[in-house]
Design a protein around this motif. Structure first.
Motif, PDB file in Angstrom:
ATOM      1  N   ARG A   8      46.354  47.255  34.799  1.00  0.00           N
ATOM      2  CA  ARG A   8      45.974  47.049  36.333  1.00  0.00           C
ATOM      3  C   ARG A   8      46.691  48.126  37.049  1.00  0.00           C
ATOM      4  NH1 ARG A   8      44.568  41.879  39.321  1.00  0.00           N
ATOM      5  NH2 ARG A   8      45.082  43.419  41.069  1.00  0.00           N
ATOM      6  N   ARG A  40      39.527  46.426  45.053  1.00  0.00           N
ATOM      7  CA  ARG A  40      39.494  46.454  43.801  1.00  0.00           C
ATOM      8  C   ARG A  40      40.870  46.214  43.357  1.00  0.00           C
ATOM      9  NH1 ARG A  40      37.558  51.469  40.554  1.00  0.00           N
ATOM     10  NH2 ARG A  40      38.635  50.610  38.882  1.00  0.00           N
ATOM     11  N   ARG A  47      43.731  41.910  45.101  1.00  0.00           N
ATOM     12  CA  ARG A  47      42.489  40.810  44.874  1.00  0.00           C
ATOM     13  C   ARG A  47      42.581  39.956  46.104  1.00  0.00           C
ATOM     14  NH1 ARG A  47      41.125  41.073  39.493  1.00  0.00           N
ATOM     15  NH2 ARG A  47      40.618  43.403  39.152  1.00  0.00           N
ATOM     16  N   LYS A  55      40.403  40.608  51.468  1.00  0.00           N
ATOM     17  CA  LYS A  55      38.763  40.325  51.655  1.00  0.00           C
ATOM     18  C   LYS A  55      38.153  41.052  52.359  1.00  0.00           C
ATOM     19  CE  LYS A  55      39.369  36.717  48.477  1.00  0.00           C
ATOM     20  NZ  LYS A  55      39.633  37.175  47.171  1.00  0.00           N
TER      21      LYS A  55
END
Ligand SMILES: C[S@@+](CC[C@H](N)C(=O)[O-])C[C@H]1O[C@@H](n2cnc3c(N)ncnc32)[C@H](O)[C@@H]1O
Length: 331
Positions: free
Chosen positions: A61, A111, A114, A117
Protein backbone atom coordinates in the motif's frame (compact mmCIF):
# COMPACT_ATOMS: atom_id res chain seq x y z
CA UNK A 1 8.76 -19.93 0.11
CA UNK A 2 10.00 -20.15 3.71
CA UNK A 3 7.34 -19.56 6.39
CA UNK A 4 7.07 -19.30 10.17
CA UNK A 5 4.05 -21.27 11.45
CA UNK A 6 2.48 -20.30 14.81
CA UNK A 7 -0.84 -20.94 16.61
CA UNK A 8 -3.36 -18.16 15.89
CA UNK A 9 -3.23 -16.78 19.46
CA UNK A 10 0.51 -16.10 19.08
CA UNK A 11 0.16 -14.43 15.67
CA UNK A 12 0.28 -10.77 16.73
CA UNK A 13 3.24 -11.27 19.06
CA UNK A 14 5.06 -13.20 16.34
CA UNK A 15 4.36 -10.59 13.67
CA UNK A 16 5.88 -7.92 15.93
CA UNK A 17 8.91 -10.11 16.63
CA UNK A 18 9.51 -10.84 12.92
CA UNK A 19 9.18 -7.13 12.09
CA UNK A 20 11.65 -6.31 14.85
CA UNK A 21 14.12 -8.85 13.43
CA UNK A 22 13.53 -7.43 9.93
CA UNK A 23 12.82 -10.87 8.43
CA UNK A 24 9.12 -10.54 7.51
CA UNK A 25 8.92 -10.74 3.69
CA UNK A 26 7.03 -7.79 2.22
CA UNK A 27 4.52 -7.97 -0.63
CA UNK A 28 2.88 -11.27 0.44
CA UNK A 29 -0.44 -11.98 2.17
CA UNK A 30 -0.19 -13.76 5.54
CA UNK A 31 -1.87 -17.21 5.37
CA UNK A 32 -4.33 -18.71 7.86
CA UNK A 33 -5.06 -22.45 8.07
CA UNK A 34 -6.57 -24.72 10.72
CA UNK A 35 -5.87 -22.60 13.82
CA UNK A 36 -2.40 -21.57 12.60
CA UNK A 37 -0.99 -18.45 10.99
CA UNK A 38 1.86 -18.59 8.44
CA UNK A 39 4.21 -15.66 7.98
CA UNK A 40 6.49 -15.39 4.90
CA UNK A 41 10.09 -14.83 6.00
CA UNK A 42 13.27 -13.93 4.16
CA UNK A 43 15.54 -16.26 6.17
CA UNK A 44 15.29 -19.02 8.82
CA UNK A 45 14.34 -17.73 12.29
CA UNK A 46 15.39 -19.56 15.44
CA UNK A 47 12.75 -20.64 17.98
CA UNK A 48 9.89 -20.97 15.45
CA UNK A 49 8.46 -23.83 13.40
CA UNK A 50 9.63 -23.34 9.80
CA UNK A 51 7.89 -24.81 6.72
CA UNK A 52 7.88 -24.33 2.95
CA UNK A 53 4.66 -22.97 1.39
CA UNK A 54 3.30 -20.63 -1.31
CA UNK A 55 2.00 -17.13 -0.56
CA UNK A 56 -0.26 -14.89 -2.63
CA UNK A 57 1.42 -11.66 -3.77
CA UNK A 58 -0.18 -8.36 -2.68
CA UNK A 59 0.49 -4.83 -3.87
CA UNK A 60 2.25 -2.91 -1.07
CA UNK A 61 0.00 0.00 0.00
CA UNK A 62 1.33 3.45 -0.86
CA UNK A 63 2.07 5.74 2.09
CA UNK A 64 1.29 9.00 0.33
CA UNK A 65 -1.17 10.06 -2.37
CA UNK A 66 1.88 11.52 -4.15
CA UNK A 67 2.99 8.00 -5.04
CA UNK A 68 -0.18 7.30 -7.04
CA UNK A 69 -1.43 10.66 -8.34
CA UNK A 70 -1.18 11.24 -12.08
CA UNK A 71 0.29 14.65 -12.84
CA UNK A 72 3.02 15.68 -15.32
CA UNK A 73 6.48 14.84 -13.95
CA UNK A 74 7.54 18.48 -14.14
CA UNK A 75 4.78 19.45 -11.67
CA UNK A 76 5.23 16.60 -9.19
CA UNK A 77 7.54 18.62 -6.93
CA UNK A 78 4.68 21.15 -6.42
CA UNK A 79 2.27 18.57 -4.97
CA UNK A 80 1.25 19.56 -1.42
CA UNK A 81 3.05 17.44 1.15
CA UNK A 82 0.19 17.55 3.64
CA UNK A 83 -3.44 18.54 4.05
CA UNK A 84 -5.87 19.19 6.90
CA UNK A 85 -8.22 16.43 7.93
CA UNK A 86 -11.46 17.37 9.68
CA UNK A 87 -13.45 14.23 10.48
CA UNK A 88 -13.57 12.37 7.16
CA UNK A 89 -13.02 15.52 5.05
CA UNK A 90 -9.59 16.40 3.64
CA UNK A 91 -8.86 20.04 2.82
CA UNK A 92 -5.95 20.60 0.50
CA UNK A 93 -4.25 23.75 -0.73
CA UNK A 94 -3.48 23.39 -4.43
CA UNK A 95 -0.83 25.64 -5.97
CA UNK A 96 -1.82 27.65 -9.04
CA UNK A 97 0.23 25.46 -11.43
CA UNK A 98 -1.68 22.33 -10.31
CA UNK A 99 -5.19 23.83 -10.44
CA UNK A 100 -6.09 21.69 -13.49
CA UNK A 101 -5.24 18.49 -11.57
CA UNK A 102 -7.49 19.01 -8.56
CA UNK A 103 -9.69 16.03 -9.35
CA UNK A 104 -6.70 13.71 -9.85
CA UNK A 105 -5.25 14.86 -6.52
CA UNK A 106 -8.61 14.36 -4.77
CA UNK A 107 -9.06 10.85 -6.23
CA UNK A 108 -5.52 9.88 -5.21
CA UNK A 109 -6.11 11.07 -1.62
CA UNK A 110 -9.31 8.98 -1.46
CA UNK A 111 -7.48 5.93 -2.81
CA UNK A 112 -4.64 6.06 -0.28
CA UNK A 113 -6.47 7.32 2.82
CA UNK A 114 -9.47 5.03 3.16
CA UNK A 115 -10.99 6.93 6.11
CA UNK A 116 -11.34 10.09 3.98
CA UNK A 117 -14.64 10.34 2.12
CA UNK A 118 -14.60 13.93 0.82
CA UNK A 119 -11.75 16.00 -0.62
CA UNK A 120 -12.07 19.78 -0.87
CA UNK A 121 -9.68 22.47 -2.04
CA UNK A 122 -9.10 25.81 -0.36
CA UNK A 123 -10.74 28.42 -2.60
CA UNK A 124 -9.44 31.52 -0.83
CA UNK A 125 -8.34 32.88 2.53
CA UNK A 126 -10.24 32.74 5.81
CA UNK A 127 -12.22 35.98 5.78
CA UNK A 128 -15.13 37.98 7.17
CA UNK A 129 -16.48 38.15 10.70
CA UNK A 130 -17.32 34.44 10.73
CA UNK A 131 -13.73 33.55 9.70
CA UNK A 132 -14.78 31.03 7.02
CA UNK A 133 -13.23 30.29 3.63
CA UNK A 134 -14.57 29.17 0.27
CA UNK A 135 -14.01 25.45 -0.39
CA UNK A 136 -14.29 23.65 -3.72
CA UNK A 137 -15.30 20.03 -4.21
CA UNK A 138 -12.53 17.89 -5.72
CA UNK A 139 -13.55 14.28 -5.16
CA UNK A 140 -15.66 11.93 -3.06
CA UNK A 141 -19.09 12.42 -1.50
CA UNK A 142 -20.88 15.71 -2.11
CA UNK A 143 -21.28 16.79 1.50
CA UNK A 144 -19.51 19.20 3.80
CA UNK A 145 -20.78 18.14 7.24
CA UNK A 146 -18.59 15.81 9.27
CA UNK A 147 -17.86 14.50 12.75
CA UNK A 148 -14.40 15.33 14.05
CA UNK A 149 -12.74 13.67 17.06
CA UNK A 150 -10.16 15.59 19.03
CA UNK A 151 -8.83 15.39 22.60
CA UNK A 152 -11.49 12.82 23.46
CA UNK A 153 -14.47 14.95 22.39
CA UNK A 154 -16.71 14.80 19.30
CA UNK A 155 -17.46 17.85 17.20
CA UNK A 156 -20.00 17.97 14.41
CA UNK A 157 -19.56 20.80 11.92
CA UNK A 158 -19.97 21.95 8.36
CA UNK A 159 -16.56 22.93 7.05
CA UNK A 160 -18.05 25.48 4.64
CA UNK A 161 -20.20 27.30 7.22
CA UNK A 162 -18.01 27.60 10.30
CA UNK A 163 -14.38 28.14 11.25
CA UNK A 164 -12.51 25.08 12.47
CA UNK A 165 -8.83 24.21 12.50
CA UNK A 166 -7.60 20.77 13.58
CA UNK A 167 -4.13 22.32 13.99
CA UNK A 168 -5.15 23.91 17.30
CA UNK A 169 -5.79 20.62 19.10
CA UNK A 170 -2.53 20.80 21.09
CA UNK A 171 -3.15 24.41 22.05
CA UNK A 172 -6.64 23.54 23.28
CA UNK A 173 -5.18 20.73 25.39
CA UNK A 174 -2.72 23.22 26.89
CA UNK A 175 -5.61 25.41 28.06
CA UNK A 176 -7.49 22.36 29.33
CA UNK A 177 -4.47 21.42 31.48
CA UNK A 178 -4.34 24.93 32.94
CA UNK A 179 -8.04 25.02 33.82
CA UNK A 180 -9.24 23.89 37.25
CA UNK A 181 -12.43 22.22 38.49
CA UNK A 182 -14.84 24.82 39.87
CA UNK A 183 -13.86 27.52 37.38
CA UNK A 184 -16.23 29.63 35.28
CA UNK A 185 -14.89 30.02 31.71
CA UNK A 186 -15.91 32.58 29.11
CA UNK A 187 -15.12 31.43 25.53
CA UNK A 188 -15.65 34.71 23.68
CA UNK A 189 -15.30 33.34 20.13
CA UNK A 190 -16.44 29.77 20.62
CA UNK A 191 -17.16 28.53 17.08
CA UNK A 192 -18.55 24.98 17.23
CA UNK A 193 -17.06 24.59 20.70
CA UNK A 194 -13.63 22.90 20.54
CA UNK A 195 -12.42 24.86 23.61
CA UNK A 196 -15.80 25.11 25.35
CA UNK A 197 -16.71 21.43 25.11
CA UNK A 198 -13.24 20.26 26.12
CA UNK A 199 -13.05 22.59 29.12
CA UNK A 200 -16.62 21.79 30.17
CA UNK A 201 -15.39 18.26 30.90
CA UNK A 202 -13.37 19.73 33.78
CA UNK A 203 -14.66 23.13 34.90
CA UNK A 204 -17.94 24.18 36.55
CA UNK A 205 -19.49 26.34 33.84
CA UNK A 206 -18.67 27.62 30.33
CA UNK A 207 -20.25 30.62 28.62
CA UNK A 208 -19.69 30.08 24.88
CA UNK A 209 -20.43 33.00 22.58
CA UNK A 210 -20.38 33.29 18.79
CA UNK A 211 -21.78 35.61 16.17
CA UNK A 212 -22.22 32.95 13.48
CA UNK A 213 -25.67 31.25 13.81
CA UNK A 214 -24.30 28.08 12.15
CA UNK A 215 -21.49 27.88 14.69
CA UNK A 216 -23.94 28.18 17.60
CA UNK A 217 -26.27 25.61 16.03
CA UNK A 218 -23.40 23.10 15.88
CA UNK A 219 -22.17 24.16 19.31
CA UNK A 220 -25.60 23.30 20.78
CA UNK A 221 -25.56 19.96 18.98
CA UNK A 222 -22.04 19.26 20.21
CA UNK A 223 -23.06 19.98 23.81
CA UNK A 224 -25.69 17.25 23.44
CA UNK A 225 -23.36 14.90 21.58
CA UNK A 226 -20.82 15.09 24.42
CA UNK A 227 -23.56 14.78 27.09
CA UNK A 228 -22.75 18.05 28.84
CA UNK A 229 -25.06 20.25 30.86
CA UNK A 230 -22.68 23.03 31.90
CA UNK A 231 -22.24 24.95 28.63
CA UNK A 232 -24.31 28.08 28.00
CA UNK A 233 -24.30 28.85 24.23
CA UNK A 234 -24.84 32.51 23.42
CA UNK A 235 -25.62 33.65 19.87
CA UNK A 236 -24.59 37.22 19.19
CA UNK A 237 -21.90 39.85 19.34
CA UNK A 238 -19.62 39.26 22.31
CA UNK A 239 -19.72 43.00 23.05
CA UNK A 240 -23.29 42.55 24.29
CA UNK A 241 -22.32 39.74 26.67
CA UNK A 242 -19.01 41.04 27.96
CA UNK A 243 -19.16 42.56 31.41
CA UNK A 244 -22.35 40.59 32.20
CA UNK A 245 -20.36 37.46 33.06
CA UNK A 246 -17.65 37.12 35.67
CA UNK A 247 -15.20 34.44 34.61
CA UNK A 248 -12.08 32.92 36.13
CA UNK A 249 -10.72 32.30 32.63
CA UNK A 250 -11.43 34.07 29.33
CA UNK A 251 -10.49 32.63 25.91
CA UNK A 252 -10.04 35.04 23.00
CA UNK A 253 -9.54 32.81 19.96
CA UNK A 254 -10.01 35.42 17.24
CA UNK A 255 -6.37 36.12 16.34
CA UNK A 256 -7.16 38.50 13.48
CA UNK A 257 -9.19 40.92 15.61
CA UNK A 258 -8.67 39.94 19.27
CA UNK A 259 -6.96 43.26 19.99
CA UNK A 260 -10.28 45.04 19.42
CA UNK A 261 -11.96 43.02 22.19
CA UNK A 262 -9.44 43.39 25.00
CA UNK A 263 -11.67 45.79 26.90
CA UNK A 264 -14.52 43.25 26.83
CA UNK A 265 -12.20 40.46 27.96
CA UNK A 266 -10.81 42.46 30.89
CA UNK A 267 -14.27 43.55 32.00
CA UNK A 268 -15.43 39.91 32.00
CA UNK A 269 -12.60 38.37 34.00
CA UNK A 270 -12.60 38.43 37.80
CA UNK A 271 -9.87 40.08 39.85
CA UNK A 272 -6.88 37.70 39.56
CA UNK A 273 -8.46 35.78 36.65
CA UNK A 274 -6.62 34.75 33.47
CA UNK A 275 -7.11 35.77 29.83
CA UNK A 276 -5.84 33.59 26.96
CA UNK A 277 -5.21 36.01 24.12
CA UNK A 278 -4.38 35.01 20.52
CA UNK A 279 -2.91 37.11 17.74
CA UNK A 280 -0.70 37.01 14.66
CA UNK A 281 2.84 38.31 14.85
CA UNK A 282 5.83 38.74 12.50
CA UNK A 283 8.71 36.34 13.09
CA UNK A 284 11.13 39.14 14.08
CA UNK A 285 8.88 40.49 16.86
CA UNK A 286 6.10 38.12 17.77
CA UNK A 287 4.62 39.64 20.89
CA UNK A 288 5.48 43.33 21.42
CA UNK A 289 2.58 44.89 19.53
CA UNK A 290 0.05 42.70 21.33
CA UNK A 291 1.57 43.25 24.76
CA UNK A 292 1.58 47.01 24.30
CA UNK A 293 -2.11 46.88 23.43
CA UNK A 294 -2.85 44.65 26.43
CA UNK A 295 -1.05 47.03 28.82
CA UNK A 296 -2.64 50.13 27.26
CA UNK A 297 -6.16 48.70 27.61
CA UNK A 298 -5.53 47.69 31.22
CA UNK A 299 -4.25 51.18 31.99
CA UNK A 300 -7.37 52.80 30.47
CA UNK A 301 -9.51 50.61 32.73
CA UNK A 302 -7.33 51.22 35.78
CA UNK A 303 -6.39 47.50 35.99
CA UNK A 304 -3.02 45.80 36.33
CA UNK A 305 -1.80 42.95 34.09
CA UNK A 306 0.85 40.30 34.55
CA UNK A 307 1.97 38.28 31.51
CA UNK A 308 2.17 34.60 32.49
CA UNK A 309 3.23 32.93 29.25
CA UNK A 310 4.04 33.76 25.63
CA UNK A 311 3.92 31.03 22.96
CA UNK A 312 4.22 30.49 19.24
CA UNK A 313 1.17 28.37 18.46
CA UNK A 314 1.75 27.55 14.77
CA UNK A 315 3.00 29.11 11.53
CA UNK A 316 0.29 31.19 9.90
CA UNK A 317 1.80 32.71 6.74
CA UNK A 318 5.38 33.14 5.49
CA UNK A 319 7.33 34.64 8.45
CA UNK A 320 4.09 35.10 10.43
CA UNK A 321 2.97 33.10 13.46
CA UNK A 322 -0.19 32.54 15.39
CA UNK A 323 0.83 33.48 18.95
CA UNK A 324 -0.71 33.07 22.38
CA UNK A 325 -0.28 35.36 25.38
CA UNK A 326 -1.69 34.32 28.75
CA UNK A 327 -2.11 37.18 31.22
CA UNK A 328 -3.58 37.74 34.68
CA UNK A 329 -5.74 40.79 35.37
CA UNK A 330 -5.60 42.65 38.71
CA UNK A 331 -8.52 44.97 39.44
C1 LIG B 1 -11.04 31.92 14.70
S1 LIG B 1 -12.70 31.43 14.99
C2 LIG B 1 -12.46 30.41 16.44
C3 LIG B 1 -13.55 29.42 16.71
C4 LIG B 1 -13.23 28.40 17.79
N1 LIG B 1 -12.79 29.02 19.01
C5 LIG B 1 -12.24 27.38 17.32
O1 LIG B 1 -11.17 27.22 17.92
O2 LIG B 1 -12.53 26.67 16.35
C6 LIG B 1 -13.43 32.91 15.61
C7 LIG B 1 -14.92 32.86 15.84
O3 LIG B 1 -15.33 34.14 16.36
C8 LIG B 1 -16.60 34.47 15.86
N2 LIG B 1 -16.77 35.94 16.00
C9 LIG B 1 -16.20 36.90 15.25
N3 LIG B 1 -16.55 38.13 15.72
C10 LIG B 1 -17.35 37.92 16.80
C11 LIG B 1 -18.01 38.78 17.72
N4 LIG B 1 -17.94 40.10 17.59
N5 LIG B 1 -18.72 38.23 18.69
C12 LIG B 1 -18.81 36.88 18.83
N6 LIG B 1 -18.20 36.02 18.00
C13 LIG B 1 -17.47 36.51 16.98
C14 LIG B 1 -16.61 33.92 14.45
O4 LIG B 1 -17.91 33.68 13.99
C15 LIG B 1 -15.76 32.63 14.59
O5 LIG B 1 -16.57 31.51 14.79
Amino acid sequence: MLAVRVPRKEAEKTRRKLMELGVLARGYAVKREAGFVLFPVTEPVEGFQLIETDFKRVEPRPHSYREVVEVPESLRRLLPGSFDVIGDVAIVEIPEELKGYGRAIGEAILRVHRHIKVVLAKGGNVSGEYRVRKLLHLAGERRTETLHRENGIRLKLDVTRVYFSPRLATERMRIFRKSRPGEVVFDMFAGVGPYSILLAKKVKLVFACDLNPWAVRYLEENVRLNRLNNVVPVLGDVRKVAGKVVADRVIMNLPKFAGRFLREAMLSVRDGGVVHYYGFGPEEDLFSEHEERIRATAEELGFGVEVLERRKVRPYAPRQFNVAIDFRVWK
